[in-house]
Design an enzyme around this catalytic site. Structure first.
Site, mmCIF file in Angstrom:
data_model
loop_
_atom_site.group_PDB
_atom_site.id
_atom_site.type_symbol
_atom_site.label_atom_id
_atom_site.label_comp_id
_atom_site.label_asym_id
_atom_site.label_seq_id
_atom_site.Cartn_x
_atom_site.Cartn_y
_atom_site.Cartn_z
ATOM 1 C CE1 TYR A 204 -5.084 -0.157 9.219
ATOM 2 C CE2 TYR A 204 -7.187 0.412 8.212
ATOM 3 C CZ TYR A 204 -6.413 -0.456 8.956
ATOM 4 O OH TYR A 204 -6.962 -1.626 9.431
ATOM 5 C CB CYS A 205 -7.194 4.085 2.810
ATOM 6 S SG CYS A 205 -8.404 4.699 3.999
ATOM 7 N N GLY B 7 0.881 -10.528 14.602
ATOM 8 C CA GLY B 7 0.129 -9.532 15.359
ATOM 9 C C GLY B 7 -0.914 -10.157 16.261
ATOM 10 C CB SER C 250 -9.236 -2.776 6.605
ATOM 11 O OG SER C 250 -10.064 -1.716 7.057
#
Length: 252
Positions: free
Chosen positions: A156-157, A10, A143
């Site tokens: 996402y979490c 990425g 994150s």
């Protein structure tokens, strides 16, 4: 510091591009991947650098792409010293978890968790073979969402919570091989992923959401990766380093 051969996933924009630039400036050789870098004026390949950098297309969620990425890396540099698992996506639409679609869940988990886990499995075999490396490590870009619940992007979490456990699992497995594993946990970083919520976080940061009243930058994460590759934290495998401006500091 001896230059290393590093794979960064990425790496065409945002945090990934910041990592690639920092590593190239430090003299490391980098293969970075993405689904496409066409039309991206800020590609690391367009910047002066000391280390060699090479782009290779890859959809990290696809098994064949992962295998091809490792093969391309070895053709380019011969041996691998480090892997930086940075590739990740947010949900295409922020939706209350009561309305989350399975398609969105699968997409985020496949790219953010399944893909990096099985890419690591492939890369580890090459890291183990490279017994003459100055320093070998895996760095997972997690994150603060691993520990901060956000009900409008639950998938996402969950994916980042999985990355946190993957870091522990790989650290436990690879310590006997002399390979260190780390997690960098960014906070609010100015990138394409946060572009649509810029005004919201401008206000929250000014109101004290973070101790340091500024956005994080991709270069902040890149500098942390650069530091870890130096080997200066070689006796800290399995650890999480928060790059969040003090966001997670508990306060009254």
């Amino acid at each position: 510091m001896k230059s290393l051969n590093v794979l960064v996933t990425g790496g065409t924009r945002g945090i990934g591009a910041g990592i690639v630039r920092e590593l190239a400036d430090a003299g490391h050789n980098v293969v970075f991947c993405g689904r496409s870098n066409s039309g991206y004026a800020g590609s690391p390949a367009s910047h002066p650098q000391n280390g060699k950098i090479v782009f290779h297309p890859c959809d990290i969620s696809r098994e064949e792409d992962r295998k091809d990425l490792i093969s391309a890396f070895l053709r380019e540099f011969g041996t691998m010293d480090a892997l930086v698992n940075n590739a990740g996506v947010a949900p295409e639409q922020r939706t209350d978890i009561l309305e989350m679609k399975q398609e969105s869940f699968d997409r985020v988990m496949n790219i953010n968790l399944k893909g990096p886990f099985f890419l690591t499995q492939l890369a580890v075999k090459e890291l183990i073979r490279n017994q003459h490396s100055a320093f070998r490590c895996i760095i997972n870009i997690g994150s603060v969402s691993a520990v901060c619940a956000h009900i409008e992007r639950g998938e996402y979490c969950l994916s980042k919570a999985g990355v946190a456990m993957a870091t522990k699992l790989w650290a436990a497995r690879l310590a006997c091989e002399g390979i260190a594993v780390y997690e960098l946990r960014p906070g609010i970083i100015k990138s394409d992923m946060t572009r649509t919520v810029t005004e919201k976080y401008d206000r929250l940061i000014e109101e004290g959401l973070t101790l340091q009243k500024r956005w994080g930058l991709p270069s902040d994460i890149g500098k942390a990766v650069r530091m870890l590759l130096s080997g200066d934290l070689a006796y800290s495998t399995g650890q999480v380093i928060n790059i969040d401006g003090g966001l997670l500091v508990e306060r009254f």
